[in-house]
Design a protein around this motif. Structure first.
Motif, PDB file in Angstrom:
ATOM      1  N   LEU A  55       1.068  -0.629   0.167  1.00 57.70           N
ATOM      2  CA  LEU A  55       0.032  -0.132   0.197  1.00 57.70           C
ATOM      3  C   LEU A  55       0.494   1.153  -0.039  1.00 57.70           C
ATOM      4  CD1 LEU A  55      -1.144  -1.374   2.936  1.00 57.70           C
ATOM      5  CD2 LEU A  55      -3.238  -0.468   0.826  1.00 57.70           C
ATOM      6  N   PRO A  56       0.592   2.091  -0.688  1.00 55.82           N
ATOM      7  CA  PRO A  56       1.505   3.511  -0.495  1.00 55.82           C
ATOM      8  C   PRO A  56       1.582   4.187   0.333  1.00 55.82           C
ATOM      9  CG  PRO A  56      -0.584   3.563  -1.953  1.00 55.82           C
ATOM     10  CD  PRO A  56      -0.605   2.630  -1.825  1.00 55.82           C
ATOM     11  N   GLY A  57       2.767   4.587   1.044  1.00 57.34           N
ATOM     12  CA  GLY A  57       3.039   5.034   1.888  1.00 57.34           C
ATOM     13  C   GLY A  57       2.502   4.776   3.732  1.00 57.34           C
ATOM     14  N   LEU A  58       1.871   3.163   3.444  1.00 56.68           N
ATOM     15  CA  LEU A  58       1.880   2.576   4.797  1.00 56.68           C
ATOM     16  C   LEU A  58       2.257   1.318   4.899  1.00 56.68           C
ATOM     17  CD1 LEU A  58      -1.816   2.120   4.249  1.00 56.68           C
ATOM     18  CD2 LEU A  58      -0.982   3.904   6.364  1.00 56.68           C
ATOM     19  N   PRO A  59       2.300   0.410   5.903  1.00 58.16           N
ATOM     20  CA  PRO A  59       3.417  -0.876   5.922  1.00 58.16           C
ATOM     21  C   PRO A  59       2.872  -1.689   5.521  1.00 58.16           C
ATOM     22  CG  PRO A  59       2.571   0.026   7.908  1.00 58.16           C
ATOM     23  CD  PRO A  59       2.432   1.103   7.266  1.00 58.16           C
ATOM     24  N   THR A  60       3.509  -3.028   4.711  1.00 58.30           N
ATOM     25  CA  THR A  60       3.341  -3.611   3.512  1.00 58.30           C
ATOM     26  C   THR A  60       2.585  -4.909   4.482  1.00 58.30           C
ATOM     27  OG1 THR A  60       4.806  -3.652   2.443  1.00 58.30           O
ATOM     28  CG2 THR A  60       3.924  -5.718   2.361  1.00 58.30           C
TER      29      THR A  60
END
Length: 120
Positions: A65-70
């Protein structure tokens, strides 16, 4: 924009075209309304014991996810389709939690604490 889906079968698992299509369809349905935030999906399916049998198949779904943890979800079982179903459901729940947590953090208003007057 739809995310890219990579399906990798390792360690003694052969995925038929029909099973690959099922995995893609199941993930697309489970994560449909959340796809706007998913950049890539990687699905790994492996068989730990090979032909020995037992509950030894693993399904791992990795969502970027963009800008968030995997987000990484792992399921274990006998039936590949059942594992994919359960993992897709858990992935949808995990993304919902992650996005709501990120949204609540962004919208939290921080107020300056008002000190009480000194009692003399």
């Amino acid at each position: 924009m739809k995310p890219t889906i990579a399906i990798v079968a390792t360690k003694g698992v052969k995925l038929s075209r029909r099973l690959r299509e099922y995995v893609i369809r199941r993930l697309s349905l489970a994560l449909d309304r959340r796809q706007y935030s998913i950049q890539a999906m990687k699905v790994r399916i492996s068989d730990q014991n090979g032909p020995k049998g037992g509950i030894d198949k693993h399904c791992q779904i990795q969502l970027t996810l963009p800008g968030l943890p995997t987000v990484v979800i792992t399921e274990k079982g006998n039936d590949v389709a059942a594992m994919v179903d359960q993992a897709a459901h858990r992935a949808a729940q995990a993304i919902d939690r992650l996005l709501s947590r990120a949204k609540s953090i962004r919208h939290t208003r921080y107020t300056v604490p008002v000190s009480e007057p000194a009692l003399i």
